[in-house]
Design an enzyme around this catalytic site. Structure first.
Site, PDB file in Angstrom:
ATOM      1  N   TYR A 127       0.871  -1.112  -0.074  1.00 23.66           N
ATOM      2  CA  TYR A 127       0.047   0.072  -0.011  1.00 23.66           C
ATOM      3  C   TYR A 127       0.749   1.397   0.012  1.00 23.66           C
ATOM      4  O   TYR A 127       0.577   1.987  -0.773  1.00 23.66           O
ATOM      5  CB  TYR A 127      -0.970   0.177   1.134  1.00 23.66           C
ATOM      6  CG  TYR A 127      -1.922   1.262   1.442  1.00 23.66           C
ATOM      7  CD1 TYR A 127      -2.845   1.450   0.677  1.00 23.66           C
ATOM      8  CD2 TYR A 127      -1.258   2.054   2.578  1.00 23.66           C
ATOM      9  CE1 TYR A 127      -3.549   2.671   0.946  1.00 23.66           C
ATOM     10  CE2 TYR A 127      -2.210   3.221   2.603  1.00 23.66           C
ATOM     11  CZ  TYR A 127      -3.065   3.593   2.016  1.00 23.66           C
ATOM     12  OH  TYR A 127      -3.844   4.570   2.392  1.00 23.66           O
ATOM     13  N   LYS A 131       1.578   4.140  -3.078  1.00 21.32           N
ATOM     14  CA  LYS A 131       1.323   5.358  -2.727  1.00 21.32           C
ATOM     15  C   LYS A 131       2.263   6.291  -3.066  1.00 21.32           C
ATOM     16  O   LYS A 131       2.391   7.414  -3.594  1.00 21.32           O
ATOM     17  CB  LYS A 131       0.935   5.690  -1.284  1.00 21.32           C
ATOM     18  CG  LYS A 131      -0.376   5.178  -0.793  1.00 21.32           C
ATOM     19  CD  LYS A 131      -1.613   5.772  -1.568  1.00 21.32           C
ATOM     20  CE  LYS A 131      -3.075   5.352  -1.295  1.00 21.32           C
ATOM     21  NZ  LYS A 131      -4.173   6.102  -1.841  1.00 21.32           N
ATOM     22  N   LEU A 154      -7.671   7.988   9.801  1.00 24.46           N
ATOM     23  CA  LEU A 154      -8.479   8.926   9.765  1.00 24.46           C
ATOM     24  C   LEU A 154      -9.721   8.769  10.940  1.00 24.46           C
ATOM     25  O   LEU A 154      -9.972   7.701  10.852  1.00 24.46           O
ATOM     26  CB  LEU A 154      -9.039   8.908   8.358  1.00 24.46           C
ATOM     27  CG  LEU A 154      -8.163   9.233   7.310  1.00 24.46           C
ATOM     28  CD1 LEU A 154      -8.810   8.675   5.865  1.00 24.46           C
ATOM     29  CD2 LEU A 154      -8.084  10.657   7.505  1.00 24.46           C
ATOM     30  N   ARG A 162     -16.148  -0.808   8.902  1.00 21.39           N
ATOM     31  CA  ARG A 162     -14.712  -1.314   9.029  1.00 21.39           C
ATOM     32  C   ARG A 162     -14.378  -1.576  10.114  1.00 21.39           C
ATOM     33  O   ARG A 162     -13.949  -0.634  11.251  1.00 21.39           O
ATOM     34  CB  ARG A 162     -13.863  -0.331   8.471  1.00 21.39           C
ATOM     35  CG  ARG A 162     -13.976  -0.286   7.015  1.00 21.39           C
ATOM     36  CD  ARG A 162     -13.002   0.914   6.353  1.00 21.39           C
ATOM     37  NE  ARG A 162     -12.957   1.177   4.889  1.00 21.39           N
ATOM     38  CZ  ARG A 162     -12.350   1.890   4.144  1.00 21.39           C
ATOM     39  NH1 ARG A 162     -11.246   2.346   4.779  1.00 21.39           N
ATOM     40  NH2 ARG A 162     -12.674   2.197   2.990  1.00 21.39           N
TER      41      ARG A 162
END
Length: 226
Positions: A127, A131, A154, A162
């Site tokens: 990941y 990015k 976040l 989630r």
């Protein structure tokens, strides 16, 4: 000030949803255009909705024409793509890169992207490496003004469930004072506020915002020095 058009990719996500609300309530942009795959039921006098096939370059290019600032807050999860890295890359790499290329082609001078803390093309994490590769490619394109947001965990309510992320949010709130600033959790709305604020900066260049920089650009750190 001439009329300006903001274009947003990722309006249905956590940060994108917050950013859309901010854009619609801010007079800086006269028109807010969202690019979506499926019909979107929000109605607003400033809002222009375009259905786009993100696998069709011509469709995306036409939809971006006339944009003054492009905001990209798109992303998927391993769960959504069932662990398929090719499918993951189509969303988290292909869409931002194609959007950035066409941003440059249509003369849009401001590009604002949500990335991640720890992003690096040298990372051993799929990941974070992805990015980092996106950031590097965007930088190569030479868009006048690029603003990269690198949030950590976040905070905010997502539409989909989630459980592991909610657990992480709770833990991060407890231990946030012990964390280096770049890893502190941040409200999705504050990331969106930083995206909007950065798009109004007149400087040309490539700018990266981690926790402290995002707080600074929205004026939080100045108002709350402690």
């Amino acid at each position: 000030m001439s009329a300006k058009t903001a274009t947003l990719i990722g309006a249905t996500g956590l940060i994108g949803g917050e950013l859309l609300n901010l854009l619609l309530s801010d007079d800086y942009f006269e028109k807010v255009r969202i690019l979506v795959r499926t019909p979107f039921n929000v109605v607003h006098p400033k809002l222009e909705k375009k259905l786009v096939d993100f696998n069709d370059n011509d469709s995306l290019l036409v939809a971006l024409d006339g944009s003054d600032a492009l905001f990209v807050a798109v992303g998927t999860t391993q769960k959504k793509v069932r662990g398929d890295k090719v499918a993951y890359k189509k969303v988290d790499y292909d869409i931002p890169i194609h959007a950035a290329k066409f941003c440059k082609m249509v003369g849009c001078k401001i590009f604002v992207l949500v990335s991640s803390v720890g992003a690096s093309n040298k990372s051993g994490n799929f990941y974070l490496q992805l990015k980092g590769e996106v950031e590097d490619k965007v930088k190569e394109l030479g868009i006048d003004s690029v603003h990269i947001m690198r949030p950590s965990i976040l905070l905010g309510e997502r539409k989909e469930s989630r459980p592991l992320e909610k657990m992480s949010q709770s833990m991060m709130r407890i231990f946030s004072l012990l964390l280096p600033s770049r890893y502190k959790p941040i409200q999705a709305r504050d990331v969106a506020r930083a995206m909007l604020a950065s798009s109004k900066r007149s400087e040309k260049g490539f700018f990266v915002y981690e926790y402290e920089e995002m707080e600074t650009v929205i004026g939080f750190r100045k108002a709350n020095p402690l």
